[in-house]
Design a protein around this motif. Structure first.
Motif, PDB file in Angstrom:
ATOM      1  N   GLU A 137       6.625   0.239  -1.771  1.00  0.00           N
ATOM      2  CA  GLU A 137       5.287   0.639  -2.195  1.00  0.00           C
ATOM      3  C   GLU A 137       5.216   2.120  -2.537  1.00  0.00           C
ATOM      4  O   GLU A 137       4.583   2.512  -3.520  1.00  0.00           O
ATOM      5  CB  GLU A 137       4.264   0.287  -1.105  1.00  0.00           C
ATOM      6  CG  GLU A 137       4.066  -1.210  -0.960  1.00  0.00           C
ATOM      7  CD  GLU A 137       3.134  -1.583   0.171  1.00  0.00           C
ATOM      8  OE1 GLU A 137       2.602  -0.683   0.863  1.00  0.00           O
ATOM      9  OE2 GLU A 137       2.931  -2.800   0.381  1.00  0.00           O
ATOM     10  N   ALA A 186       2.511  -1.712  -9.922  1.00  0.00           N
ATOM     11  CA  ALA A 186       1.261  -1.531  -9.180  1.00  0.00           C
ATOM     12  C   ALA A 186       0.335  -2.719  -9.384  1.00  0.00           C
ATOM     13  O   ALA A 186      -0.344  -3.166  -8.446  1.00  0.00           O
ATOM     14  CB  ALA A 186       0.569  -0.242  -9.611  1.00  0.00           C
ATOM     15  N   THR A 187       0.305  -3.282 -10.594  1.00  0.00           N
ATOM     16  CA  THR A 187      -0.500  -4.466 -10.863  1.00  0.00           C
ATOM     17  C   THR A 187      -0.018  -5.644 -10.022  1.00  0.00           C
ATOM     18  O   THR A 187      -0.825  -6.374  -9.431  1.00  0.00           O
ATOM     19  CB  THR A 187      -0.453  -4.817 -12.368  1.00  0.00           C
ATOM     20  OG1 THR A 187      -0.962  -3.702 -13.112  1.00  0.00           O
ATOM     21  CG2 THR A 187      -1.271  -6.051 -12.685  1.00  0.00           C
ATOM     22  N   PRO A 222      -3.247   2.232  -4.151  1.00  0.00           N
ATOM     23  CA  PRO A 222      -3.735   0.859  -4.290  1.00  0.00           C
ATOM     24  C   PRO A 222      -4.135   0.324  -2.905  1.00  0.00           C
ATOM     25  O   PRO A 222      -3.665   0.813  -1.881  1.00  0.00           O
ATOM     26  CB  PRO A 222      -2.518   0.095  -4.824  1.00  0.00           C
ATOM     27  CG  PRO A 222      -1.581   1.119  -5.344  1.00  0.00           C
ATOM     28  CD  PRO A 222      -1.859   2.374  -4.571  1.00  0.00           C
ATOM     29  N   LYS A 223      -4.992  -0.702  -2.886  1.00  0.00           N
ATOM     30  CA  LYS A 223      -5.461  -1.282  -1.617  1.00  0.00           C
ATOM     31  C   LYS A 223      -4.314  -1.641  -0.685  1.00  0.00           C
ATOM     32  O   LYS A 223      -4.388  -1.424   0.514  1.00  0.00           O
ATOM     33  CB  LYS A 223      -6.283  -2.544  -1.882  1.00  0.00           C
ATOM     34  CG  LYS A 223      -7.717  -2.312  -2.231  1.00  0.00           C
ATOM     35  CD  LYS A 223      -8.524  -3.598  -2.243  1.00  0.00           C
ATOM     36  CE  LYS A 223      -7.874  -4.685  -3.073  1.00  0.00           C
ATOM     37  NZ  LYS A 223      -8.692  -5.868  -3.297  1.00  0.00           N
ATOM     38  N   GLU A 283      -1.126  -5.201  -6.421  1.00  0.00           N
ATOM     39  CA  GLU A 283      -2.525  -5.554  -6.232  1.00  0.00           C
ATOM     40  C   GLU A 283      -2.719  -7.067  -6.240  1.00  0.00           C
ATOM     41  O   GLU A 283      -3.490  -7.602  -5.449  1.00  0.00           O
ATOM     42  CB  GLU A 283      -3.402  -4.902  -7.305  1.00  0.00           C
ATOM     43  CG  GLU A 283      -3.554  -3.406  -7.136  1.00  0.00           C
ATOM     44  CD  GLU A 283      -4.184  -3.019  -5.811  1.00  0.00           C
ATOM     45  OE1 GLU A 283      -5.182  -3.637  -5.376  1.00  0.00           O
ATOM     46  OE2 GLU A 283      -3.657  -2.090  -5.173  1.00  0.00           O
TER      47      GLU A 283
END
Length: 155
Positions: free
Chosen positions: A55, A144-145, A37-38, A148
């Motif tokens: 993370e 993960a959502t 993810p970013k 983000e």
């Protein structure tokens, strides 16, 4: 070795960006830096040990869940004690160095593990989902959502 030329700044940046390497005896869904993810593509030097551990654990949970069938969910096995297995229902961190897991044990009791990053040992375990539950909970996707959303909010 390749013929790509990097500036000094790019070389320094690449030195602090996350790197992943795994080798398995069977075909497995291994995490790679292209799947990150970013929020995880930022320099490690700008993150606390707790945030960085949090993370990466999310990444490993997501990867583990991809290998499960629809009758199983991810659980957390405890090493070195009789605590058993916790169904992971939440994950968090407290800067600079604490990671926390929330869930329920095999008997259904609320469970929380608070762990210092220097003692980080996580064993992901396949656990049967509840019988009356239509679909397994995929905590990795939810985590993960949220990661983000946090990244988008900070930029």
């Amino acid at each position: 070795m390749n013929d790509e030329i990097a500036t000094s700044a790019e070389a320094l940046e690449n030195d602090v960006l996350p790197k992943i390497k795994e080798v398995h005896t069977t075909d497995q869904n291994c995490p790679s830096t292209s799947d990150l993810p970013k929020a995880m593509k930022k320099s490690v030097s700008k993150k606390s040990p707790a945030q960085w551990a949090y993370e990466r654990i999310i990444l490993y949970i997501q990867n583990f869940e991809k290998q499960l069938d629809s009758d199983h969910e991810v659980g957390l096995g405890f090493v070195g004690g009789d605590a058993g297995v916790m169904k992971i229902e939440g994950l968090g961190y407290f800067d600079p160095d604490i990671v926390t897991y929330y869930g329920t044990n095999g008997a259904g009791a609320k469970t929380q593990l608070i762990q210092h990053v220097s003692q980080l040992n996580v064993m992901l375990v396949s656990s049967p989902k509840k019988v009356d539950q239509a679909e397994p909970n995929r905590i990795g996707f939810q985590l993960a959502t949220a990661l983000e959303r946090d990244e988008d909010a900070s930029t």
